[in-house]
Design an enzyme around this catalytic site. Structure first.
Site, PDB file in Angstrom:
ATOM      1  N   GLY A  13     -35.950 -48.708 -33.589  1.00  0.00           N
ATOM      2  CA  GLY A  13     -36.058 -49.734 -32.549  1.00  0.00           C
ATOM      3  C   GLY A  13     -34.773 -50.546 -32.482  1.00  0.00           C
ATOM      4  N   GLY A 117     -33.486 -49.123 -39.791  1.00  0.00           N
ATOM      5  CA  GLY A 117     -34.475 -49.664 -40.711  1.00  0.00           C
ATOM      6  C   GLY A 117     -34.982 -48.572 -41.644  1.00  0.00           C
ATOM      7  N   ILE A 141     -35.773 -56.307 -37.061  1.00  0.00           N
ATOM      8  CA  ILE A 141     -36.171 -57.694 -36.829  1.00  0.00           C
ATOM      9  C   ILE A 141     -37.290 -58.091 -37.793  1.00  0.00           C
ATOM     10  CG2 ILE A 141     -35.502 -57.715 -34.390  1.00  0.00           C
ATOM     11  CD1 ILE A 141     -38.560 -57.715 -33.757  1.00  0.00           C
ATOM     12  N   ASP A 142     -38.029 -57.096 -38.297  1.00  0.00           N
ATOM     13  CA  ASP A 142     -39.180 -57.411 -39.166  1.00  0.00           C
ATOM     14  C   ASP A 142     -38.763 -57.939 -40.548  1.00  0.00           C
ATOM     15  OD1 ASP A 142     -40.685 -56.529 -37.094  1.00  0.00           O
ATOM     16  OD2 ASP A 142     -41.504 -54.765 -38.094  1.00  0.00           O
ATOM     17  N   ARG A 177     -54.886 -77.915 -25.609  1.00  0.00           N
ATOM     18  CA  ARG A 177     -55.356 -76.536 -25.813  1.00  0.00           C
ATOM     19  C   ARG A 177     -54.955 -75.983 -27.173  1.00  0.00           C
ATOM     20  NH1 ARG A 177     -53.412 -74.313 -19.937  1.00  0.00           N
ATOM     21  NH2 ARG A 177     -55.429 -74.456 -18.906  1.00  0.00           N
ATOM     22  N   ARG A 280     -55.346 -70.249 -25.128  1.00  0.00           N
ATOM     23  CA  ARG A 280     -54.519 -69.288 -24.385  1.00  0.00           C
ATOM     24  C   ARG A 280     -53.676 -68.487 -25.362  1.00  0.00           C
ATOM     25  NH1 ARG A 280     -57.435 -70.826 -20.780  1.00  0.00           N
ATOM     26  NH2 ARG A 280     -56.797 -71.727 -18.786  1.00  0.00           N
TER      27      ARG A 280
HETATM   28  O1  F6P Z   1     -40.214 -52.233 -36.469  1.00  0.00           O
HETATM   29  C1  F6P Z   1     -39.777 -53.199 -35.596  1.00  0.00           C
HETATM   30  C2  F6P Z   1     -40.784 -53.452 -34.518  1.00  0.00           C
HETATM   31  O2  F6P Z   1     -40.216 -54.492 -33.809  1.00  0.00           O
HETATM   32  C3  F6P Z   1     -42.211 -53.745 -34.947  1.00  0.00           C
HETATM   33  O3  F6P Z   1     -42.446 -55.065 -35.322  1.00  0.00           O
HETATM   34  C4  F6P Z   1     -42.987 -53.328 -33.735  1.00  0.00           C
HETATM   35  O4  F6P Z   1     -44.324 -53.008 -34.055  1.00  0.00           O
HETATM   36  C5  F6P Z   1     -42.244 -52.142 -33.284  1.00  0.00           C
HETATM   37  O5  F6P Z   1     -40.890 -52.347 -33.630  1.00  0.00           O
HETATM   38  C6  F6P Z   1     -42.380 -51.826 -31.817  1.00  0.00           C
HETATM   39  O6  F6P Z   1     -41.550 -50.769 -31.497  1.00  0.00           O
HETATM   40  P1  F6P Z   1     -41.533 -49.958 -30.121  1.00  0.00           P
HETATM   41  O7  F6P Z   1     -42.125 -50.812 -29.077  1.00  0.00           O
HETATM   42  O8  F6P Z   1     -40.102 -49.655 -29.909  1.00  0.00           O
HETATM   43  O9  F6P Z   1     -42.336 -48.738 -30.385  1.00  0.00           O
END
Ligand code: F6P
Length: 363
Positions: A13, A117, A141-142, A177, A280
């Protein structure tokens, strides 16, 4: 004599800072008199039809701040190595690895810098075992990769989620809310907890700490009693109820991880049902991955890229660059892959949050 040539690719990603790494690698290599080429579409660019571009000095213009990756990326295709975090790791077929190796050799690439990653670095390791001289750069990013204190992209995602919370704060307050913000975080809650604390969240739900609705709603009720008529809840997409299951979208795709998403709406509906308060949900989604990097990430990416080139010069193949403050150091790729770095449930971040009365739905 032919110039030394190195290659770079971005896998998995995307995230803010990929281009800043490409720039740092290209510039540091050029400074040594080396040539850099970038493969397109992640590891796929190494296979027929081989696709790459020269990364000369001119190509570096504007890359420091630019989001995405000029090389493109992919988390599927012939190199889909990884399915499911700590789960089973697929072996890439030998003929695919060999074909990639042949490309590297044919193009005279002395080292391949793989930016990615857990999944992408798992592929890098398999290429290394096949004889490709690889160097890794940790991205996600995780922030859930082992062997580095931080991955690049994380700080930018946290900045985005914190900004979202600031905005939700004012509208929640105006309408009395409950607002639920769903953020990314597949197996770990680093984004949720960092943004939750920075953005003044009241409840933070993370995969590492299973929650109950009773506990979540108690926070809402206590705030109400203390005159706070609104509540901000941050939920990582991988958060789950005690004895519950993660919320996914559709069936699990073949050779890919589950597509997560939907926990925010589930939590919001349950809070509204139990407390009677208007609730919401806002799903931040890929906004967290788009756009340019923060200044912290620009600096980290530049340090990672420069150090990756240094590792090529030192022949430290099979290693990735890692942040171990105050330094960037080499660590074996095998130390980073196949496991997930989780938010410690008794660590400083959770303690800090709890000291302020932030709930995790666990008590
Ligand atoms: O691994 C990074 C991440 O941002 C996750 O938090 C998320 O679940 C995933 O990528 C989503 O990836 P994509 O939408 O590219 O399949």
């Amino acid at each position: 004599m032919a110039k030394t040539r190195i290659g770079i690719l971005t896998g998995g990603g995307d995230c803010p800072g990929l281009n800043a790494v490409i720039r740092a690698v290209g510039k540091a290599a050029a400074k040594r008199g080396w040539d850099t080429i970038g493969f397109h579409g992640g590891y796929e660019g190494l296979l027929d039809p081989v696709e790459y571009m020269p990364l000369d000095y001119k190509a570096m213009d504007g890359l420091l701040v630019r989001g995405g990756t000029i090389l493109g990326t992919s988390n599927r295709g012939r190199f889909a190595a990884k399915t499911g975090g700590e789960g089973q790791v697929n072996r890439i077929p030998g003929e695919i690895l060999q074909a990639a190796k042949q490309t590297v050799e044919k193009l005279g690439v002395k080292a391949l810098i793989c930016v990615g990653g857990d999944g992408s670095l798992t592929i890098a390791q398999q290429l290394f075992e096949t004889g490709v001289p690889v160097i890794g750069v940790p991205k996600t990013i995780d922030n859930d990769l082992e062997a580095t204190i931080m991955t690049f992209g994380f700080d930018s995602a946290v900045a985005c989620a914190t900004d979202a919370l600031d905005r939700l704060h004012t509208t929640a307050e105006s309408h009395n809310r409950v607002m639920v913000l769903e953020v990314m975080g597949r197996h770990s809650g680093w984004i949720a907890i960092a943004a939750g604390i920075s953005g003044g969240g009241d409840v933070i739900l993370i995969p590492e700490i299973p929650f109950t609705y009773e506990n979540v709603c108690r926070v809402v009720a206590e705030r109400e009693k203390n005159g706070k008529k609104f509540t901000l809840v941050v939920a990582a997409e991988g958060a789950k109820e005690a004895h519950g299951k993660i919320v996914t979208q559709g069936d699990k795709p073949k050779d890919r991880e589950d597509r997560l998403g939907g926990i925010g709406a589930v939590v919001a509906a349950e809070i509204e049902k139990r407390t009677g308060k208007e609730t919401r949900v806002c799903v931040l989604g890929h906004l967290q991955r788009g756009g340019g990097p923060t200044s912290f990430d620009r600096l980290l990416c530049t340090r990672f890229g420069a150090q990756a080139v240094e590792l090529v010069a030192r022949g430290k193949f099979g290693h990735m660059v890692a942040l171990h403050p105050p330094d960037i150091v080499p660590v074996k790729i095998t130390e980073a892959i196949g496991r997930i770095r989780k938010v410690p449930a008794d660590g400083d971040l959770v303690k800090t949050a709890k000291a302020l009365g932030i709930g995790f739905g666990d008590g």
